[in-house]
Design a protein around this motif. Structure first.
Motif, PDB file in Angstrom:
ATOM      1  N   VAL A 162       0.843  -1.195   0.000  1.00  0.00           N
ATOM      2  CA  VAL A 162       0.000   0.000   0.000  1.00  0.00           C
ATOM      3  C   VAL A 162       0.878   1.245   0.000  1.00  0.00           C
ATOM      4  CG1 VAL A 162      -1.893   1.200   1.168  1.00  0.00           C
ATOM      5  CG2 VAL A 162      -1.747  -1.299   1.234  1.00  0.00           C
ATOM      6  N   LYS A 163       0.481   2.224  -0.764  1.00  0.00           N
ATOM      7  CA  LYS A 163       1.283   3.448  -0.935  1.00  0.00           C
ATOM      8  C   LYS A 163       1.133   4.351   0.286  1.00  0.00           C
ATOM      9  CE  LYS A 163       2.710   6.403  -4.772  1.00  0.00           C
ATOM     10  NZ  LYS A 163       2.379   6.856  -6.141  1.00  0.00           N
ATOM     11  N   THR A 164       1.882   4.012   1.321  1.00  0.00           N
ATOM     12  CA  THR A 164       1.895   4.795   2.556  1.00  0.00           C
ATOM     13  C   THR A 164       3.345   5.060   2.939  1.00  0.00           C
ATOM     14  OG1 THR A 164       1.974   2.848   3.991  1.00  0.00           O
ATOM     15  CG2 THR A 164      -0.221   3.655   3.355  1.00  0.00           C
ATOM     16  N   ASP A 165       3.547   5.885   3.944  1.00  0.00           N
ATOM     17  CA  ASP A 165       4.907   6.142   4.421  1.00  0.00           C
ATOM     18  C   ASP A 165       5.577   4.862   4.891  1.00  0.00           C
ATOM     19  OD1 ASP A 165       4.682   8.833   3.868  1.00  0.00           O
ATOM     20  OD2 ASP A 165       4.111   9.401   5.926  1.00  0.00           O
TER      21      ASP A 165
ATOM     22  N   LEU B  61       0.705  -1.722  -6.593  1.00  0.00           N
ATOM     23  CA  LEU B  61       0.914  -0.728  -5.547  1.00  0.00           C
ATOM     24  C   LEU B  61      -0.413  -0.019  -5.315  1.00  0.00           C
ATOM     25  CD1 LEU B  61       2.983   0.645  -3.708  1.00  0.00           C
ATOM     26  CD2 LEU B  61       3.501   2.229  -5.580  1.00  0.00           C
ATOM     27  N   PHE B  62      -1.046  -0.271  -4.177  1.00  0.00           N
ATOM     28  CA  PHE B  62      -2.412   0.148  -3.934  1.00  0.00           C
ATOM     29  C   PHE B  62      -2.478   1.443  -3.139  1.00  0.00           C
ATOM     30  CE2 PHE B  62      -2.974  -4.681  -3.634  1.00  0.00           C
ATOM     31  CZ  PHE B  62      -3.049  -4.812  -5.006  1.00  0.00           C
ATOM     32  N   SER B  63      -3.528   2.196  -3.367  1.00  0.00           N
ATOM     33  CA  SER B  63      -3.813   3.357  -2.531  1.00  0.00           C
ATOM     34  C   SER B  63      -4.407   2.865  -1.215  1.00  0.00           C
ATOM     35  CB  SER B  63      -4.798   4.294  -3.226  1.00  0.00           C
ATOM     36  OG  SER B  63      -6.088   3.692  -3.296  1.00  0.00           O
ATOM     37  N   PRO B  64      -4.260   3.630  -0.140  1.00  0.00           N
ATOM     38  CA  PRO B  64      -4.889   3.229   1.129  1.00  0.00           C
ATOM     39  C   PRO B  64      -6.395   3.071   0.990  1.00  0.00           C
ATOM     40  CG  PRO B  64      -3.267   4.947   1.515  1.00  0.00           C
ATOM     41  CD  PRO B  64      -3.420   4.826   0.027  1.00  0.00           C
ATOM     42  N   GLU B  65      -7.018   3.923   0.171  1.00  0.00           N
ATOM     43  CA  GLU B  65      -8.470   3.848  -0.018  1.00  0.00           C
ATOM     44  C   GLU B  65      -8.871   2.516  -0.661  1.00  0.00           C
ATOM     45  OE1 GLU B  65      -7.225   8.170  -0.207  1.00  0.00           O
ATOM     46  OE2 GLU B  65      -6.501   6.274  -1.036  1.00  0.00           O
TER      47      GLU B  65
ATOM     48  N   PHE C 161       9.995   1.060  -0.622  1.00  0.00           N
ATOM     49  CA  PHE C 161       9.913  -0.107  -1.501  1.00  0.00           C
ATOM     50  C   PHE C 161       9.001   0.111  -2.708  1.00  0.00           C
ATOM     51  CE2 PHE C 161      10.085  -1.205   3.028  1.00  0.00           C
ATOM     52  CZ  PHE C 161      11.421  -1.595   3.081  1.00  0.00           C
ATOM     53  N   TRP C 162       8.481   1.332  -2.875  1.00  0.00           N
ATOM     54  CA  TRP C 162       7.571   1.581  -3.995  1.00  0.00           C
ATOM     55  C   TRP C 162       8.210   1.232  -5.337  1.00  0.00           C
ATOM     56  CZ3 TRP C 162       5.357   7.107  -2.570  1.00  0.00           C
ATOM     57  CH2 TRP C 162       4.583   6.988  -1.410  1.00  0.00           C
ATOM     58  N   GLY C 163       9.491   1.549  -5.474  1.00  0.00           N
ATOM     59  CA  GLY C 163      10.160   1.330  -6.747  1.00  0.00           C
ATOM     60  C   GLY C 163      10.326  -0.127  -7.110  1.00  0.00           C
ATOM     61  N   ASN C 164      10.178  -1.038  -6.145  1.00  0.00           N
ATOM     62  CA  ASN C 164      10.337  -2.465  -6.403  1.00  0.00           C
ATOM     63  C   ASN C 164       9.023  -3.156  -6.722  1.00  0.00           C
ATOM     64  OD1 ASN C 164      13.069  -2.187  -5.710  1.00  0.00           O
ATOM     65  ND2 ASN C 164      12.625  -2.523  -3.536  1.00  0.00           N
ATOM     66  N   VAL C 165       7.939  -2.380  -6.755  1.00  0.00           N
ATOM     67  CA  VAL C 165       6.607  -2.967  -6.948  1.00  0.00           C
ATOM     68  C   VAL C 165       5.998  -2.457  -8.250  1.00  0.00           C
ATOM     69  CG1 VAL C 165       4.296  -3.221  -5.955  1.00  0.00           C
ATOM     70  CG2 VAL C 165       6.285  -3.052  -4.446  1.00  0.00           C
ATOM     71  N   LYS C 166       5.431  -3.367  -9.034  1.00  0.00           N
ATOM     72  CA  LYS C 166       4.754  -2.967 -10.262  1.00  0.00           C
ATOM     73  C   LYS C 166       3.607  -2.027  -9.930  1.00  0.00           C
ATOM     74  CE  LYS C 166       5.775  -7.256 -12.770  1.00  0.00           C
ATOM     75  NZ  LYS C 166       5.190  -8.429 -13.459  1.00  0.00           N
ATOM     76  N   GLU C 167       3.394  -1.043 -10.792  1.00  0.00           N
ATOM     77  CA  GLU C 167       2.401  -0.010 -10.515  1.00  0.00           C
ATOM     78  C   GLU C 167       1.028  -0.602 -10.222  1.00  0.00           C
ATOM     79  OE1 GLU C 167       1.038   3.656  -9.661  1.00  0.00           O
ATOM     80  OE2 GLU C 167       3.113   3.135 -10.131  1.00  0.00           O
ATOM     81  N   GLU C 168       0.665  -1.663 -10.939  1.00  0.00           N
ATOM     82  CA  GLU C 168      -0.661  -2.254 -10.734  1.00  0.00           C
ATOM     83  C   GLU C 168      -0.754  -3.035  -9.420  1.00  0.00           C
ATOM     84  OE1 GLU C 168       1.617  -5.162 -13.434  1.00  0.00           O
ATOM     85  OE2 GLU C 168       1.421  -3.005 -13.153  1.00  0.00           O
TER      86      GLU C 168
END
Length: 262
Positions: free
Chosen positions: A210-213, A227-231, A218-225
């Motif tokens: 999840v895209k949080t602090d 990587l989830f929003s908190p919502e 590790f965001w760069g190691n995860v495919k965009e699809e």
């Protein structure tokens, strides 16, 4: 009987969005917790929710590293929701920290200790003090919109806590602490079988990345699809909770509702 829900903590990230979504999609009162800045947490949870009854939200101070704060919050809650007239229908226990050790040489004793205190002992202390609010066998449960038919205690775990699924290694303290969370969940569910029967169950949840602090590094190691929003994560996790049946008790599920092996 008045059902209510617990989200701990709810100050940011997934917890914040879970509290917001419960306010939007259900009619039950919510007890949310934060370690500090209670007024700011309340403001963040309610921001933009103009059609929500603000009286449904209570924000209490809880620091999972301080058991007394948990006991005090439970005591305050008992005044608002007496056990004779109300019960805890949904608990979301989600404390977590991560120190990503890539090799044994990077394991720091104090960081590892803090990881277990937060990720494992945190949920354990929450269930110690708040599980008495869960229904008993004799409790008559209410029919609730957008909530499961039985009470659920959900501990936030992580896929890397699966021993079976561990093909990469690393993250020693985090993996071990989350594997322990799954054991806590199973053990607690065995307790609920005796105390609540089919009126309450415990499960573990994996929210995905999840895209949080918490996960920023590790965001760069995860495919965009992936990587989830908190919502999005909050929406999916609540769908999983709502769709669990009694046969799912004690198990570990990801955000898609698929069982994760222990």
């Amino acid at each position: 009987m008045q059902p209510w829900a617990l989200v701990s903590p709810a100050s940011r990230g997934i917890g914040l969005e879970l509290a917001r979504r419960l306010l939007q999609t259900t009619k039950v009162p919510i007890v949310a917790t934060a370690r500090k800045d209670l007024d700011q947490t309340r403001e963040n949870v309610l921001r933009g929710l103009d059609d929500v009854d603000e009286g449904r939200l209570q924000v209490l101070k809880v620091d999972v590293l301080d058991e007394q704060s948990i006991a005090d919050a439970a005591s305050t809650t008992s005044s608002t929701f007496p056990k004779k007239t109300s019960y805890l229908h949904l608990a979301l226990a989600i404390p977590g920290i991560l120190y990503p050790e890539k090799s044994p040489s990077q394991i720091d004793y104090d960081n590892a200790l803090r990881t277990f205190q937060t990720n494992t002992l945190g949920p354990m202390m929450l269930l110690k003090h708040f599980s008495p609010f869960l229904p008993r066998k004799a409790t008559t449960l209410s029919e609730l919109e957008n909530l499961p038919s039985h009470a659920v205690w959900a501990n936030m775990s992580a896929r890397v806590g699966s021993i079976t699924d561990n093909g990469l290694g690393g993250w020693y303290s985090y993996r071990a602490s989350k594997a322990a969370v799954n054991q806590v969940t199973k053990t607690f569910d065995n307790h609920l079988k005796t105390s609540a029967g089919e009126n309450a169950m415990a499960i573990s949840l994996h929210p995905g990345t999840v895209k949080t602090d918490f996960s920023r590094e590790f965001w760069g190691n995860v495919k965009e699809e992936k990587l989830f929003s908190p919502e999005f994560s909050a929406e999916k996790l609540l769908e999983v909770v709502r769709s669990r049946q009694v046969g799912d008790r004690g198990k570990f599920f990801d955000w898609k509702g698929e069982e994760v092996p222990p």
